[in-house]
Design a protein around this motif. Structure first.
Motif, PDB file in Angstrom:
ATOM      1  N   ARG A  34       0.829  -1.201   0.000  1.00 54.79           N
ATOM      2  CA  ARG A  34       0.000   0.000   0.000  1.00 54.79           C
ATOM      3  C   ARG A  34       0.870   1.260   0.000  1.00 54.79           C
ATOM      4  N   ASN A  35       2.147   1.107   0.404  1.00 54.38           N
ATOM      5  CA  ASN A  35       3.070   2.238   0.524  1.00 54.38           C
ATOM      6  C   ASN A  35       4.277   2.051  -0.390  1.00 54.38           C
ATOM      7  N   PRO A  36       4.960   3.149  -0.732  1.00 53.70           N
ATOM      8  CA  PRO A  36       6.150   3.029  -1.577  1.00 53.70           C
ATOM      9  C   PRO A  36       7.233   2.208  -0.876  1.00 53.70           C
ATOM     10  N   PRO A  37       8.016   1.492  -1.630  1.00 48.15           N
ATOM     11  CA  PRO A  37       7.877   1.282  -3.070  1.00 48.15           C
ATOM     12  C   PRO A  37       6.689   0.355  -3.364  1.00 48.15           C
ATOM     13  N   PHE A  38       5.884   0.750  -4.318  1.00 44.52           N
ATOM     14  CA  PHE A  38       4.682  -0.003  -4.663  1.00 44.52           C
ATOM     15  C   PHE A  38       5.036  -1.253  -5.455  1.00 44.52           C
ATOM     16  N   GLY A  39       4.241  -2.284  -5.298  1.00 41.12           N
ATOM     17  CA  GLY A  39       4.426  -3.530  -6.016  1.00 41.12           C
ATOM     18  C   GLY A  39       4.164  -4.714  -5.102  1.00 41.12           C
ATOM     19  N   TRP A  40       4.436  -5.884  -5.616  1.00 41.02           N
ATOM     20  CA  TRP A  40       4.225  -7.132  -4.873  1.00 41.02           C
ATOM     21  C   TRP A  40       5.483  -7.493  -4.103  1.00 41.02           C
ATOM     22  N   ALA A  41       5.278  -8.093  -2.923  1.00 40.38           N
ATOM     23  CA  ALA A  41       6.391  -8.420  -2.042  1.00 40.38           C
ATOM     24  C   ALA A  41       6.028  -9.597  -1.140  1.00 40.38           C
ATOM     25  N   LEU A  42       7.039 -10.173  -0.541  1.00 39.38           N
ATOM     26  CA  LEU A  42       6.817 -11.134   0.530  1.00 39.38           C
ATOM     27  C   LEU A  42       6.258 -10.383   1.728  1.00 39.38           C
ATOM     28  N   PRO A  43       5.390 -11.003   2.517  1.00 40.43           N
ATOM     29  CA  PRO A  43       4.947 -10.357   3.748  1.00 40.43           C
ATOM     30  C   PRO A  43       6.139 -10.156   4.682  1.00 40.43           C
ATOM     31  N   GLY A  44       6.127  -9.058   5.398  1.00 40.60           N
ATOM     32  CA  GLY A  44       7.210  -8.794   6.341  1.00 40.60           C
ATOM     33  C   GLY A  44       7.263  -7.338   6.722  1.00 40.60           C
ATOM     34  N   GLY A  45       8.305  -6.983   7.464  1.00 44.76           N
ATOM     35  CA  GLY A  45       8.450  -5.601   7.880  1.00 44.76           C
ATOM     36  C   GLY A  45       9.514  -5.439   8.939  1.00 44.76           C
ATOM     37  N   PHE A  46       9.478  -4.283   9.586  1.00 41.30           N
ATOM     38  CA  PHE A  46      10.492  -3.921  10.560  1.00 41.30           C
ATOM     39  C   PHE A  46      10.265  -4.613  11.900  1.00 41.30           C
ATOM     40  N   VAL A  47      11.378  -4.974  12.531  1.00 46.03           N
ATOM     41  CA  VAL A  47      11.346  -5.578  13.859  1.00 46.03           C
ATOM     42  C   VAL A  47      11.203  -4.447  14.871  1.00 46.03           C
ATOM     43  N   ASP A  48      10.243  -4.571  15.778  1.00 46.57           N
ATOM     44  CA  ASP A  48      10.047  -3.576  16.827  1.00 46.57           C
ATOM     45  C   ASP A  48      11.076  -3.771  17.929  1.00 46.57           C
ATOM     46  N   PRO A  85      15.405   0.432  -1.516  1.00 44.80           N
ATOM     47  CA  PRO A  85      15.782   1.772  -1.979  1.00 44.80           C
ATOM     48  C   PRO A  85      15.606   2.870  -0.927  1.00 44.80           C
ATOM     49  N   ARG A  86      14.887   2.583   0.152  1.00 42.35           N
ATOM     50  CA  ARG A  86      14.619   3.602   1.163  1.00 42.35           C
ATOM     51  C   ARG A  86      15.697   3.686   2.235  1.00 42.35           C
ATOM     52  N   HIS A  87      16.229   2.524   2.646  1.00 39.42           N
ATOM     53  CA  HIS A  87      17.159   2.444   3.772  1.00 39.42           C
ATOM     54  C   HIS A  87      18.092   1.263   3.558  1.00 39.42           C
ATOM     55  N   HIS A  88      19.149   1.230   4.349  1.00 38.40           N
ATOM     56  CA  HIS A  88      19.971   0.024   4.427  1.00 38.40           C
ATOM     57  C   HIS A  88      19.267  -0.907   5.416  1.00 38.40           C
ATOM     58  N   THR A  89      18.710  -2.004   4.911  1.00 33.40           N
ATOM     59  CA  THR A  89      18.017  -2.964   5.757  1.00 33.40           C
ATOM     60  C   THR A  89      18.695  -4.323   5.693  1.00 33.40           C
ATOM     61  N   VAL A  90      18.585  -5.045   6.776  1.00 36.28           N
ATOM     62  CA  VAL A  90      19.044  -6.429   6.858  1.00 36.28           C
ATOM     63  C   VAL A  90      17.812  -7.256   7.183  1.00 36.28           C
ATOM     64  N   SER A  91      17.488  -8.212   6.320  1.00 39.06           N
ATOM     65  CA  SER A  91      16.283  -9.002   6.516  1.00 39.06           C
ATOM     66  C   SER A  91      16.603 -10.465   6.758  1.00 39.06           C
ATOM     67  N   PHE A 124      12.005  -4.815  -4.024  1.00 36.08           N
ATOM     68  CA  PHE A 124      13.170  -5.150  -3.222  1.00 36.08           C
ATOM     69  C   PHE A 124      13.961  -6.268  -3.917  1.00 36.08           C
ATOM     70  N   ASP A 125      14.532  -7.173  -3.144  1.00 35.87           N
ATOM     71  CA  ASP A 125      15.256  -8.319  -3.689  1.00 35.87           C
ATOM     72  C   ASP A 125      14.448  -9.599  -3.515  1.00 35.87           C
ATOM     73  N   HIS A 126      13.129  -9.475  -3.468  1.00 37.37           N
ATOM     74  CA  HIS A 126      12.295 -10.615  -3.119  1.00 37.37           C
ATOM     75  C   HIS A 126      12.302 -11.724  -4.158  1.00 37.37           C
ATOM     76  N   ARG A 127      12.518 -11.398  -5.418  1.00 39.22           N
ATOM     77  CA  ARG A 127      12.640 -12.471  -6.425  1.00 39.22           C
ATOM     78  C   ARG A 127      13.907 -13.284  -6.166  1.00 39.22           C
ATOM     79  N   THR A 128      14.981 -12.606  -5.833  1.00 36.20           N
ATOM     80  CA  THR A 128      16.243 -13.283  -5.503  1.00 36.20           C
ATOM     81  C   THR A 128      16.057 -14.200  -4.303  1.00 36.20           C
ATOM     82  N   ILE A 129      15.346 -13.722  -3.288  1.00 34.90           N
ATOM     83  CA  ILE A 129      15.098 -14.512  -2.081  1.00 34.90           C
ATOM     84  C   ILE A 129      14.296 -15.771  -2.419  1.00 34.90           C
TER      85      ILE A 129
END
Length: 140
Positions: A34-48, A85-91, A124-129
């Protein structure tokens, strides 16, 4: 914010995230963001703060898909600084089987099951994953 222990700016550190490869009848679960970057992705997000990786992936999955996860297992950690593209993230990516009624929620505009041979373009890199996960599974 400056860390009182190491005196470094914590904003200069990578952000910790989780993603989930959820298998269900017919393929894997993807969400349309629903938010940028728009497109399809694996479910997930930031760790609180104060949350384990396992707690985060269970929470994010429930929020975005309405699903519970069975047979949760850690697959791999992806850390390329350019993966988001927004931040340096480690998933840290988990794999599981989804249970329940798939329903988009939170920051997911839509949620759907896609067969592996007919995935939409992914952000993101979700196709690679996904490719790495199923390549490893087929080699076993």
């Amino acid at each position: 914010m400056i860390c009182p222990h190491c005196k470094t700016n914590v904003a200069d550190r990578p952000l910790v995230t989780v993603d989930a490869i959820i298998q269900m009848a017919g393929g894997i679960v993807l969400i349309e963001r629903r938010n940028p970057p728009f497109g399809w992705a694996l479910p997930g997000g930031f760790v609180d703060y104060g949350e384990t990786l396992e707690q985060a992936v269970l929470r994010e999955t429930r929020e975005e898909t309405g699903l519970e996860l069975d047979d949760l297992r850690q697959f791999h950690t992806f850390s390329d600084p350019g993966r988001d593209p927004r931040h340096h993230t480690v998933s840290t990516v988990f794999a599981a089987t989804g249970r329940g009624r798939l329903q988009a929620g939170d920051d997911a505009a839509r949620a759907a099951v896609f067969p592996l041979d007919n995935l939409p373009p992914l952000v993101f890199d979700h196709r690679t994953i996904i490719d790495a996960y199923f390549r490893l599974r087929s080699a076993s």
